[in-house]
Design a protein around this motif. Structure first.
Motif, PDB file in Angstrom:
ATOM      1  N   VAL A   1       0.858  -1.178   0.000  1.00 21.57           N
ATOM      2  CA  VAL A   1       0.000   0.000   0.000  1.00 21.57           C
ATOM      3  C   VAL A   1       0.893   1.226   0.000  1.00 21.57           C
ATOM      4  N   ASP A   2       0.789   2.034  -1.035  1.00 29.16           N
ATOM      5  CA  ASP A   2       1.585   3.252  -1.151  1.00 29.16           C
ATOM      6  C   ASP A   2       0.710   4.440  -0.769  1.00 29.16           C
ATOM      7  N   LEU A   3       0.980   5.017   0.411  1.00 32.00           N
ATOM      8  CA  LEU A   3       0.209   6.157   0.887  1.00 32.00           C
ATOM      9  C   LEU A   3       0.922   7.476   0.622  1.00 32.00           C
ATOM     10  N   SER A   4       2.044   7.427  -0.111  1.00 33.57           N
ATOM     11  CA  SER A   4       2.856   8.626  -0.298  1.00 33.57           C
ATOM     12  C   SER A   4       2.327   9.633  -1.318  1.00 33.57           C
ATOM     13  N   PRO A   5       1.584   9.248  -2.362  1.00 33.08           N
ATOM     14  CA  PRO A   5       1.152  10.279  -3.307  1.00 33.08           C
ATOM     15  C   PRO A   5       0.264  11.315  -2.617  1.00 33.08           C
ATOM     16  N   ALA A   6       0.388  12.548  -3.065  1.00 32.39           N
ATOM     17  CA  ALA A   6      -0.465  13.600  -2.518  1.00 32.39           C
ATOM     18  C   ALA A   6      -1.909  13.235  -2.831  1.00 32.39           C
ATOM     19  N   ALA A   7      -2.672  12.987  -1.809  1.00 36.59           N
ATOM     20  CA  ALA A   7      -4.045  12.531  -1.988  1.00 36.59           C
ATOM     21  C   ALA A   7      -5.011  13.713  -1.890  1.00 36.59           C
ATOM     22  N   THR A   8      -6.083  13.642  -2.624  1.00 32.22           N
ATOM     23  CA  THR A   8      -7.147  14.627  -2.541  1.00 32.22           C
ATOM     24  C   THR A   8      -7.827  14.468  -1.192  1.00 32.22           C
ATOM     25  N   ASP A   9      -8.070  15.562  -0.497  1.00 25.35           N
ATOM     26  CA  ASP A   9      -8.767  15.498   0.786  1.00 25.35           C
ATOM     27  C   ASP A   9     -10.259  15.609   0.531  1.00 25.35           C
ATOM     28  N   LEU A  10     -10.968  14.499   0.700  1.00 25.89           N
ATOM     29  CA  LEU A  10     -12.407  14.478   0.463  1.00 25.89           C
ATOM     30  C   LEU A  10     -13.184  15.076   1.628  1.00 25.89           C
ATOM     31  N   GLY A  11     -12.570  15.130   2.798  1.00 24.48           N
ATOM     32  CA  GLY A  11     -13.294  15.552   3.995  1.00 24.48           C
ATOM     33  C   GLY A  11     -14.102  14.389   4.536  1.00 24.48           C
ATOM     34  N   GLY A  12     -14.992  13.833   3.704  1.00 29.58           N
ATOM     35  CA  GLY A  12     -15.821  12.717   4.135  1.00 29.58           C
ATOM     36  C   GLY A  12     -16.060  11.726   3.017  1.00 29.58           C
ATOM     37  N   ALA A  13     -16.477  10.529   3.401  1.00 34.20           N
ATOM     38  CA  ALA A  13     -16.803   9.464   2.451  1.00 34.20           C
ATOM     39  C   ALA A  13     -18.143   8.859   2.857  1.00 34.20           C
ATOM     40  N   HIS A  14     -18.776   8.160   1.940  1.00 32.13           N
ATOM     41  CA  HIS A  14     -20.072   7.531   2.195  1.00 32.13           C
ATOM     42  C   HIS A  14     -19.957   6.023   2.042  1.00 32.13           C
ATOM     43  N   LEU A  15     -20.596   5.297   2.943  1.00 30.98           N
ATOM     44  CA  LEU A  15     -20.667   3.840   2.888  1.00 30.98           C
ATOM     45  C   LEU A  15     -22.126   3.478   2.631  1.00 30.98           C
ATOM     46  N   LEU A  16     -22.411   3.047   1.399  1.00 26.86           N
ATOM     47  CA  LEU A  16     -23.783   2.738   0.992  1.00 26.86           C
ATOM     48  C   LEU A  16     -24.080   1.247   1.145  1.00 26.86           C
ATOM     49  N   PRO A  17     -25.320   0.897   1.469  1.00 28.69           N
ATOM     50  CA  PRO A  17     -25.687  -0.515   1.642  1.00 28.69           C
ATOM     51  C   PRO A  17     -26.024  -1.189   0.318  1.00 28.69           C
ATOM     52  N   CYS A  18     -25.106  -1.080  -0.642  1.00 25.82           N
ATOM     53  CA  CYS A  18     -25.350  -1.679  -1.950  1.00 25.82           C
ATOM     54  C   CYS A  18     -24.028  -1.797  -2.694  1.00 25.82           C
ATOM     55  N   GLY A  19     -24.036  -2.523  -3.772  1.00 30.41           N
ATOM     56  CA  GLY A  19     -22.877  -2.618  -4.641  1.00 30.41           C
ATOM     57  C   GLY A  19     -23.150  -1.832  -5.912  1.00 30.41           C
ATOM     58  N   ILE A  20     -22.138  -1.123  -6.379  1.00 30.51           N
ATOM     59  CA  ILE A  20     -22.286  -0.344  -7.600  1.00 30.51           C
ATOM     60  C   ILE A  20     -21.220  -0.816  -8.572  1.00 30.51           C
ATOM     61  N   ARG A  21     -21.638  -1.355  -9.680  1.00 34.06           N
ATOM     62  CA  ARG A  21     -20.687  -1.869 -10.669  1.00 34.06           C
ATOM     63  C   ARG A  21     -20.377  -0.791 -11.689  1.00 34.06           C
ATOM     64  N   GLN A  22     -19.577   0.157 -11.267  1.00 32.47           N
ATOM     65  CA  GLN A  22     -19.205   1.278 -12.125  1.00 32.47           C
ATOM     66  C   GLN A  22     -17.773   1.655 -11.814  1.00 32.47           C
ATOM     67  N   ASN A  23     -16.961   1.712 -12.808  1.00 35.82           N
ATOM     68  CA  ASN A  23     -15.582   2.180 -12.667  1.00 35.82           C
ATOM     69  C   ASN A  23     -15.444   3.430 -13.523  1.00 35.82           C
ATOM     70  N   GLY A  24     -15.549   4.548 -12.895  1.00 37.53           N
ATOM     71  CA  GLY A  24     -15.419   5.784 -13.644  1.00 37.53           C
ATOM     72  C   GLY A  24     -16.178   6.898 -12.982  1.00 37.53           C
ATOM     73  N   GLY A  25     -16.096   8.034 -13.578  1.00 35.37           N
ATOM     74  CA  GLY A  25     -16.743   9.213 -13.035  1.00 35.37           C
ATOM     75  C   GLY A  25     -18.256   9.139 -13.145  1.00 35.37           C
ATOM     76  N   ALA A  26     -18.904   9.824 -12.224  1.00 38.94           N
ATOM     77  CA  ALA A  26     -20.360   9.920 -12.242  1.00 38.94           C
ATOM     78  C   ALA A  26     -20.744  11.219 -11.539  1.00 38.94           C
ATOM     79  N   PRO A  27     -21.780  11.896 -12.017  1.00 41.92           N
ATOM     80  CA  PRO A  27     -22.202  13.149 -11.378  1.00 41.92           C
ATOM     81  C   PRO A  27     -23.001  12.889 -10.101  1.00 41.92           C
ATOM     82  N   VAL A  28     -22.346  12.289  -9.122  1.00 40.34           N
ATOM     83  CA  VAL A  28     -23.012  11.849  -7.897  1.00 40.34           C
ATOM     84  C   VAL A  28     -23.719  13.005  -7.189  1.00 40.34           C
ATOM     85  N   SER A  29     -23.052  14.145  -7.070  1.00 42.22           N
ATOM     86  CA  SER A  29     -23.641  15.258  -6.322  1.00 42.22           C
ATOM     87  C   SER A  29     -24.891  15.823  -7.003  1.00 42.22           C
ATOM     88  N   ASP A  30     -25.108  15.513  -8.284  1.00 46.34           N
ATOM     89  CA  ASP A  30     -26.327  15.950  -8.954  1.00 46.34           C
ATOM     90  C   ASP A  30     -27.545  15.161  -8.487  1.00 46.34           C
TER      91      ASP A  30
END
Length: 165
Positions: free
Chosen positions: A18-47
């Motif tokens: 596990v490489d934790l050295s790259p400058a990571a984006t600070d999300l502030g928070g994350a969400h744990l949803l009770p489901c699986g999402i089969r998507q690899n890529g961007g999505a307009p989640v906040s919309d």
């Protein structure tokens, strides 16, 4: 680079880094949803995913509400305990490693980090008895079990073992 090696690696199983050295984006928070999402890529989640406070507090937990694909979710936001950070990792697999031809070597790279997590329930109001808040109690136990050992304590243990021999 920080490395994490699961116990299975000792038996010729899976090895991971596990490489934790790259400058990571600070999300502030994350969400744990009770489901699986089969998507690899961007999505307009906040919309579409718009959590809001309900103004309700149960057992000291402030309840939030959101909808996902027409289903009502109820959630709560928890701050990670002091001294802990959450990471969003991306898996980069190298395949077989020459030194460990029996098992696969997996590499993970940090892409973002967060300080709090909002977990969501489908049909139940969040409470202190949910699995995520309860698992944070184990961090306190782990910290107590793995406190640093002083040189004096090591000397005392060594002396005690020599007496028993």
């Amino acid at each position: 680079m920080e490395h994490a090696t699961p116990p299975a690696a000792a038996a010729g199983g899976i090895t991971a880094t596990v490489d934790l050295s790259p400058a990571a984006t600070d999300l502030g928070g994350a969400h744990l949803l009770p489901c699986g999402i089969r998507q690899n890529g961007g999505a307009p989640v906040s919309d579409y995913f718009k959590p809001r406070s309900t103004g309700v507090e149960v057992e000291g937990v402030r309840v939030e509400e959101a909808f996902f694909r027409g289903r009502k979710l109820q959630g709560a936001t928890l701050a990670l305990p002091d001294g802990y950070r959450g990471y969003v990792l991306e898996k980069k697999s190298r395949g077989k490693d020459a030194q460990n031809s029996e098992g696969e070597v997996s590499n993970f790279v940090s892409r973002a980090e967060f300080q709090n997590i909002t977990y969501w329930n489908h049909d139940t109001t969040p409470s202190a008895e949910d699995s995520l808040p309860r698992c944070f109690h184990w961090l306190t136990v782990a910290n107590a079990m793995h406190k640093p050992v002083t040189a004096e304590e090591l000397a005392n243990m060594s002396a005690m073992q020599n007496q028993d021999s």
